[in-house]
Design an enzyme around this catalytic site. Structure first.
Site, PDB file in Angstrom:
ATOM      1  N   HIS A   1      22.278 -22.628 -62.672  1.00  0.00           N
ATOM      2  CA  HIS A   1      21.296 -21.429 -62.417  1.00  0.00           C
ATOM      3  C   HIS A   1      20.068 -22.367 -61.851  1.00  0.00           C
ATOM      4  O   HIS A   1      20.067 -23.578 -61.647  1.00  0.00           O
ATOM      5  CB  HIS A   1      20.829 -20.962 -63.696  1.00  0.00           C
ATOM      6  CG  HIS A   1      20.412 -21.949 -64.709  1.00  0.00           C
ATOM      7  ND1 HIS A   1      21.221 -22.225 -65.662  1.00  0.00           N
ATOM      8  CD2 HIS A   1      19.053 -22.350 -64.649  1.00  0.00           C
ATOM      9  CE1 HIS A   1      20.102 -22.916 -66.354  1.00  0.00           C
ATOM     10  NE2 HIS A   1      19.086 -23.156 -65.688  1.00  0.00           N
TER      11      HIS A   1
HETATM   12  C1  T46 Z   1      17.799 -25.554 -67.619  1.00  0.00           C
HETATM   13  C2  T46 Z   1      18.713 -26.527 -68.054  1.00  0.00           C
HETATM   14  C3  T46 Z   1      18.461 -27.933 -67.652  1.00  0.00           C
HETATM   15  C4  T46 Z   1      16.350 -19.745 -75.149  1.00  0.00           C
HETATM   16  O1  T46 Z   1      16.259 -18.803 -76.213  1.00  0.00           O
HETATM   17  N1  T46 Z   1      15.028 -20.321 -75.203  1.00  0.00           N
HETATM   18  C5  T46 Z   1      15.074 -21.745 -74.441  1.00  0.00           C
HETATM   19  O2  T46 Z   1      13.999 -22.352 -74.183  1.00  0.00           O
HETATM   20  C6  T46 Z   1      16.202 -22.034 -73.930  1.00  0.00           C
HETATM   21  C7  T46 Z   1      16.072 -23.293 -72.793  1.00  0.00           C
HETATM   22  C8  T46 Z   1      17.531 -21.329 -73.890  1.00  0.00           C
HETATM   23  N2  T46 Z   1      17.279 -20.249 -74.707  1.00  0.00           N
HETATM   24  C9  T46 Z   1      18.561 -19.492 -74.845  1.00  0.00           C
HETATM   25  C10 T46 Z   1      18.947 -18.676 -73.700  1.00  0.00           C
HETATM   26  C11 T46 Z   1      20.568 -18.592 -73.927  1.00  0.00           C
HETATM   27  O3  T46 Z   1      20.988 -17.644 -74.634  1.00  0.00           O
HETATM   28  O4  T46 Z   1      19.543 -20.297 -75.112  1.00  0.00           O
HETATM   29  C12 T46 Z   1      21.173 -19.885 -74.723  1.00  0.00           C
HETATM   30  C13 T46 Z   1      21.272 -20.964 -73.682  1.00  0.00           C
HETATM   31  O5  T46 Z   1      20.678 -21.231 -72.589  1.00  0.00           O
HETATM   32  P1  T46 Z   1      21.282 -21.474 -71.093  1.00  0.00           P
HETATM   33  O6  T46 Z   1      22.790 -20.898 -71.044  1.00  0.00           O
HETATM   34  O7  T46 Z   1      20.301 -21.040 -70.088  1.00  0.00           O
HETATM   35  O8  T46 Z   1      21.632 -23.021 -71.216  1.00  0.00           O
HETATM   36  P2  T46 Z   1      21.827 -24.139 -70.014  1.00  0.00           P
HETATM   37  O9  T46 Z   1      22.184 -25.285 -70.900  1.00  0.00           O
HETATM   38  O10 T46 Z   1      22.913 -23.672 -69.176  1.00  0.00           O
HETATM   39  O11 T46 Z   1      20.565 -24.331 -69.197  1.00  0.00           O
HETATM   40  C14 T46 Z   1      19.405 -25.137 -69.854  1.00  0.00           C
HETATM   41  C15 T46 Z   1      17.944 -24.278 -69.727  1.00  0.00           C
HETATM   42  O12 T46 Z   1      18.230 -22.959 -70.252  1.00  0.00           O
HETATM   43  C16 T46 Z   1      17.599 -24.202 -68.358  1.00  0.00           C
HETATM   44  O13 T46 Z   1      16.397 -23.705 -68.273  1.00  0.00           O
HETATM   45  O14 T46 Z   1      17.147 -25.957 -66.640  1.00  0.00           O
HETATM   46  O15 T46 Z   1      19.366 -26.361 -69.454  1.00  0.00           O
END
Ligand code: T46
Length: 134
Positions: free
Chosen positions: A49
């Site tokens: 993303h």
């Molecule tokens: C990024 C990369 C480096 C939350 O509720 N609060 C938060 O602060 C974050 C970061 C995530 N979430 C929830 C949203 C999703 O349901 O945690 C779940 C996993 O998040 P996501 O699929 O976006 O995780 P990554 O590892 O793909 O991405 C993360 C960050 O979301 C993103 O901002 O830049 O790490």
């Protein structure tokens, strides 16, 4: 694309090591949020993303992983394997994290609170945003 690595000062003494992150000393934005990624299962990649407005610094505080950054024109991958090295990930950059070591802890310092509507999770939408903002 140009990779911006931040050298974080590591303070070593006979007890061990300490690294700090502080705005504006070595973090180029006001810190609003910190999160960390660990327990990676079966080397599953993450990310895929971009963010419309969020700026972040990612530091692998234990173990290692690779991060691919894509500004819409060029892609560059970087290995994070040093707790004193921060990767500046600016807004509107596509990111993918992979090759997690078993013990990897990836800590991320963020400029904004969590906002799902700041995410662009579709690569073709990201490319369209980039094209329309030239
Ligand atoms: C990024 C990369 C480096 C939350 O509720 N609060 C938060 O602060 C974050 C970061 C995530 N979430 C929830 C949203 C999703 O349901 O945690 C779940 C996993 O998040 P996501 O699929 O976006 O995780 P990554 O590892 O793909 O991405 C993360 C960050 O979301 C993103 O901002 O830049 O790490």
């Amino acid at each position: 694309m140009k990779i911006e690595l931040i050298n974080l000062k590591q303070i070593n003494d006979q007890r061990g090591s300490l690294v700090f992150m502080e705005e504006p000393t070595n973090i180029p934005f006001k810190i609003k949020r910190i999160y960390y990624i660990f327990n990676n299962q079966n080397n599953k990649p993450r990310g895929f993303h971009a963010h419309k407005k969020l700026n972040q610094v990612a530091v692998c505080i234990q173990g290692s992983c690779r991060i691919l950054l894509d500004d819409g024109n060029n892609k560059t991958a970087v290995i994070l394997d040093n707790p004193a090295k921060g990767l500046f990930i600016k807004e509107m950059v596509w990111r993918e994290m992979y090759d997690f070591s078993e013990n990897c802890i990836l800590m991320v310092i963020a400029s904004r609170v969590y906002e799902e509507n700041d995410y662009i999770r579709d690569y073709s939408v990201f490319k369209d945003y980039k094209r329309s903002n030239i």
